[in-house]
Design an enzyme around this catalytic site. Structure first.
Site, mmCIF file in Angstrom:
data_model
loop_
_atom_site.group_PDB
_atom_site.id
_atom_site.type_symbol
_atom_site.label_atom_id
_atom_site.label_comp_id
_atom_site.label_asym_id
_atom_site.label_seq_id
_atom_site.Cartn_x
_atom_site.Cartn_y
_atom_site.Cartn_z
ATOM 1 N N PHE A 48 11.873 2.866 -18.320
ATOM 2 C CA PHE A 48 13.058 3.143 -17.501
ATOM 3 C C PHE A 48 14.322 2.952 -18.313
ATOM 4 O O PHE A 48 14.446 1.995 -19.082
ATOM 5 C CB PHE A 48 13.162 2.154 -16.339
ATOM 6 C CG PHE A 48 12.012 2.141 -15.386
ATOM 7 C CD1 PHE A 48 10.900 1.340 -15.627
ATOM 8 C CD2 PHE A 48 12.056 2.889 -14.219
ATOM 9 C CE1 PHE A 48 9.839 1.298 -14.736
ATOM 10 C CE2 PHE A 48 11.011 2.841 -13.310
ATOM 11 C CZ PHE A 48 9.890 2.052 -13.575
ATOM 12 N N ASP A 49 15.295 3.810 -18.075
ATOM 13 C CA ASP A 49 16.654 3.541 -18.514
ATOM 14 C C ASP A 49 17.210 2.508 -17.527
ATOM 15 O O ASP A 49 16.656 2.298 -16.454
ATOM 16 C CB ASP A 49 17.446 4.851 -18.474
ATOM 17 C CG ASP A 49 18.918 4.639 -18.702
ATOM 18 O OD1 ASP A 49 19.723 5.337 -18.067
ATOM 19 O OD2 ASP A 49 19.275 3.744 -19.508
ATOM 20 N N GLY A 50 18.317 1.870 -17.889
ATOM 21 C CA GLY A 50 18.872 0.828 -17.024
ATOM 22 C C GLY A 50 19.892 1.351 -16.037
ATOM 23 O O GLY A 50 19.618 1.515 -14.845
#
Lengths: 366, 261
Positions: free
Chosen positions: A206-208
């Site tokens: 996941f990106d943040g």
């Protein structure tokens, strides 16, 4: 085109044997050896429902071209004429296979439990195409027992009816609609080449910002620039960020992970999660980690790239799926063989990316 | 003693080629109708009547000489209703309903009426009437308050798996034959339109069994001449949420009898 075959899945030294399901007129139930628990579809409220569209599960490029160039009637004629020819796998295929591998291991540990992944095929296609899709599912021995062929209607109502935890589609319009309705969703793209991924361990990256977290920090960066962003993050280090559209999905993954931990499988857990963010560990990373902690969520590996491109690190990690809110990163990941999905959420969708800035600065905010 | 009256306001359909459907008085006019007034208010069958009319219009647009149209008759199923014949005719004309004939029968002979009029699908709000008609070989469908919220531009027919895989459940050989006949007609009507913008839409919902039983159902329907537009395989999930999304005008299942809410 009935196929019957025995497939052996070897997981942590145990052999799990299942028969491939046969087609149409034969008895449809999968027969299993007495040592393995029977596979039946879990109830929607107990399971984690992953809805995938036909074009991400299978490769339908050729057919899509026919539709675009020759229209719907020709498209359907073609599909029906090739009804017994299975499609080849699409970008979501290995992800779905990995979900099944996790299910098999969960069933081993908790034979009576319904807390499993449940994959639902949700497609805009007409039911005329349905038989070819069902034949393909059988051919590849996927365990998909639920589907919706909406014949052109929007699938969003059905996503809600099935308690969908994650929706993957190749159509950004539908993904956007789903996000508006509060359903975790992402547009999946097909990488030109797909790197090999694990068949036994599900890896999700996941990106943040604007994926797990809200886009509030992004907004600061876009409005006031990098320095203000760092200041803001430092000042609010202990204030958790608001949640983003995929926080719920990370949460359900975490719940399943805990079930493996409870049976002593922490080190070689069949699910592994990654945070891959352009934040830097030194400055803005702390707030991200503290937010996760405040939510009671764990992430196995957090990679703070401080603005470095994400493609190479993802190529090393080999996730089955990677979520990012910025097309720049999605494309970069796909170029290097990672199945990357775009989450069209937050300020990044409305404001063009400041690409020029990226070249000038050592670390940028994504 | 059954009397059949033609509605002179409505052009009569070709007896051999039309698809005759019967709707009961109680469905057309609703329970409040029995208040002594001479013009009755419309009941739960209104959207269905409107949509059948719409299908006919679209069929005629395609081919002005079309004969395979829906032919709607109104039928009374008890002696009190039978006696309201003039009010019934008045009310029908007042509302401009496309009902071509009236069958004034009683509880003792309405089924005979259905058979004599070649009725291929019988719509009622009464479960018993539906059951009895089915046993006598006339496929039936129930209408209820849910029918009121159905669309009026597209006839939505929903198939449930039992009708296809176990067509003998609760039905006779005769009704099975009639049902297949009716399906063939529906299929032919549907074929006259393209994939988009069709006034008819067929949906299959299989609640139990997996994708392979859904597959069987799709193939069986196809062999009867019905190409399904939408298909939902629920794999055990509850049917309620899907039904409220789909809003079918009627369900065909179990020998075409009951509409389960």
């Amino acid at each position: 085109m009935s196929r019957s075959s025995i497939q052996t899945l070897t997981i942590s030294g145990q052999d799990v044997v299942k028969n491939g399901s046969q087609n149409s007129s034969e008895d449809a139930k999968a027969l299993l050896k007495p040592s393995t628990p029977s596979k039946k579809t879990p109830k929607p409220e107990n399971s984690i429902t992953i809805a995938v569209s036909s074009r991400v599960l299978f490769n339908m490029d050729k057919e899509q071209q026919i539709f675009e160039q020759q229209g719907m009637e020709e498209y359907i004629k073609y599909q029906v004429a090739h009804e017994t020819e299975p499609f080849s796998p699409g970008p979501a295929f290995s992800f779905v296979k990995a979900l099944e591998a996790v299910n098999t291991q969960l069933r081993d540990l908790y034979p009576e439990s319904e807390e499993l992944f449940d994959v639902v095929l949700i497609t805009n296609n007409h039911a005329y195409v349905g038989l070819r899709l069902i034949n393909t599912i059988n051919h590849h021995q996927l365990f998909i027992e639920r589907f919706c062929m909406t014949g052109g209607n929007s699938p969003i109502g059905y996503l809600k009816a099935y308690n969908t935890n994650l929706y993957l589609s190749s159509d950004p319009v539908k993904v956007h609609e789903a996000l508006e309705q509060g359903i975790a969703a992402a547009t999946m793209f097909t990488p030109e080449k797909m790197t090999e991924v694990s068949e036994t361990q599900l890896r999700v990256a996941f990106d943040g910002d604007a994926v797990l977290f809200s886009d509030e920090s992004e907004q600061i960066y876009k409005a006031h620039g990098l320095d203000k962003f760092f200041e803001h993050e430092k000042a609010h280090e202990n204030k958790p960020l608001d949640h983003g559209p995929l926080k719920g999905f990370l949460e359900v993954l975490g719940k399943l992970q805990k079930r493996f931990y409870a049976k002593g499988q922490r080190m070689d857990c069949p699910i592994r999660t990654y945070l891959v963010t352009a934040r830097s560990a030194a400055s803005s990373g702390a707030r991200a980690l503290k937010t996760l902690r405040s939510w009671g969520l764990e992430i196995d590996e957090a990679l703070f790239l401080a603005g470095a491109p994400k493609g190479p690190i993802l190529e090393k990690i080999r996730p089955h799926i990677f979520f990012d809110d910025q097309m720049f990163h999605v494309e970069g990941a796909a170029e290097m063989g990672t199945v990357a999905c775009h989450v069209p959420y937050g300020i990044a969708q409305r404001v063009p990316e400041r690409k020029g800035l990226k070249d000038k600065e050592i670390s940028s905010i994504k | 003693m059954v009397s059949t009256v033609t509605n002179s306001d409505v052009k009569q359909k070709d007896v051999d080629q039309a698809v005759v459907v019967a709707v009961t008085f109680a469905a057309v006019f609703g329970p409040e109708a029995e208040d002594g007034s001479t013009v009755y208010r419309l009941g739960v069958a209104l959207p269905l009547l409107q949509v059948l009319q719409r299908v006919n219009e679209r069929l005629l647009e395609k081919n002005p000489a079309e004969h395979q149209l829906f032919d709607v008759i109104l039928i009374t199923t008890d002696s009190w209703q039978q006696q309201q014949n003039s009010s019934i005719i008045n009310s029908t004309r007042h509302h401009g309903l496309e009902i071509s004939r009236f069958c004034f029968s009683t509880e003792d002979n309405y089924i005979e009426s259905l058979v004599q009029n070649n009725v291929q699908l019988f719509f009622t709000t009464d479960g018993n009437e539906a059951l009895q008609a089915t046993h006598q070989g006339v496929p039936s469908a129930l209408l209820d308050k849910n029918s009121v919220s159905c669309p009026s531009e597209q006839l939505r027919v929903l198939f449930c798996e039992k009708a296809i895989i176990q067509p003998n459940m609760g039905s006779t050989e005769a009704s099975k034959k009639s049902a297949q006949n009716f399906l063939a007609h529906l299929g032919q009507m549907r074929q006259k339109f393209g994939v988009f913008d069709s006034p008819l839409c067929f949906t299959l919902v299989t609640s139990h069994g997996g994708k392979d039983s859904c597959c069987c159902a799709l193939k069986s329907l196809r062999s009867l001449g019905v190409s399904v537009d939408e298909a939902y395989c629920l794999g055990g999930a509850p049917r309620g949420p899907i039904l409220s999304l789909l809003r079918p005008h009627f369900l065909l299942s179990d020998g075409f009898s009951l509409l389960e809410g």
